[in-house]
Design an enzyme around this catalytic site. Sequence first.
Site, PDB file in Angstrom:
ATOM      1  CE1 TYR A  18      -1.104   3.287  40.964  1.00 16.57           C
ATOM      2  CE2 TYR A  18      -2.765   2.791  42.631  1.00 16.57           C
ATOM      3  CZ  TYR A  18      -2.420   3.281  41.383  1.00 16.57           C
ATOM      4  OH  TYR A  18      -3.392   3.770  40.553  1.00 16.57           O
ATOM      5  CD  GLU A  40      -7.090   1.238  37.313  1.00 15.84           C
ATOM      6  OE1 GLU A  40      -7.919   0.383  37.668  1.00 15.84           O
ATOM      7  OE2 GLU A  40      -6.429   1.894  38.132  1.00 15.84           O
ATOM      8  CD1 TRP A  48      -4.371  -1.020  42.783  1.00 15.38           C
ATOM      9  CD2 TRP A  48      -4.722  -1.572  40.653  1.00 15.38           C
ATOM     10  NE1 TRP A  48      -3.625  -0.169  41.989  1.00 15.38           N
ATOM     11  CE2 TRP A  48      -3.822  -0.493  40.673  1.00 15.38           C
ATOM     12  CE3 TRP A  48      -5.082  -2.095  39.414  1.00 15.38           C
ATOM     13  CZ2 TRP A  48      -3.280   0.071  39.523  1.00 15.38           C
ATOM     14  CZ3 TRP A  48      -4.543  -1.536  38.274  1.00 15.38           C
ATOM     15  CH2 TRP A  48      -3.652  -0.461  38.330  1.00 15.38           C
TER      16      TRP A  48
END
Length: 189
Positions: A18, A40, A48
Amino acid sequence: MQQERCGWAMNDSVEQVYHDNEWGVPSHDERYLFEMLNLEGAQAGLSWRLILNKRAAYKAAFHDFDPDKCAMLTDEELEHIRETAEIVRNKLKIRGVRKNAIAFLKVQAEFGSFGAYIWGFTDGKQIVNHWTDMSQMPAQTALSERISKDLKKRGFIFVGPVIIYSYLQAIGMIDDHVITCPYHTENRS
């Protein structure tokens, strides 16, 4: 000077991929903008890494984050997703995808695209920061506060200023790679 990727992406391959391929890379793709807004928001209060590891399940549950399809999800379908999908099973966050899809479509209708709306806050320009250490990076800024307030006014949820700052990094409006990272805008070949 030896180049090393940002510290937060050093220990997990999903985070590394990512970081290397998406984080801080400008995107105007409508589906991606919608996906990242919801991921998000799903991350609020969580890591995350957890959300990235559940990303495929989120995509499967929410029609690859097609805003038109997400806006049409029924209460029953959302409850089925909550009960069966391998995602964070927070009822408000799951229902938030539909709510955000409806608001997203309204923004598209008003501005021609969500990208035109969101990138309009920076006149279409990427903000490239020059941090020497991750500790210098803010959790929120006046820009993320302004965008958060406007999104809330337009009916979006899970769009507080900290979430929105992370979102701006995710869609590449802000490049917060440390200057020694090979993926910083000025180091990419």
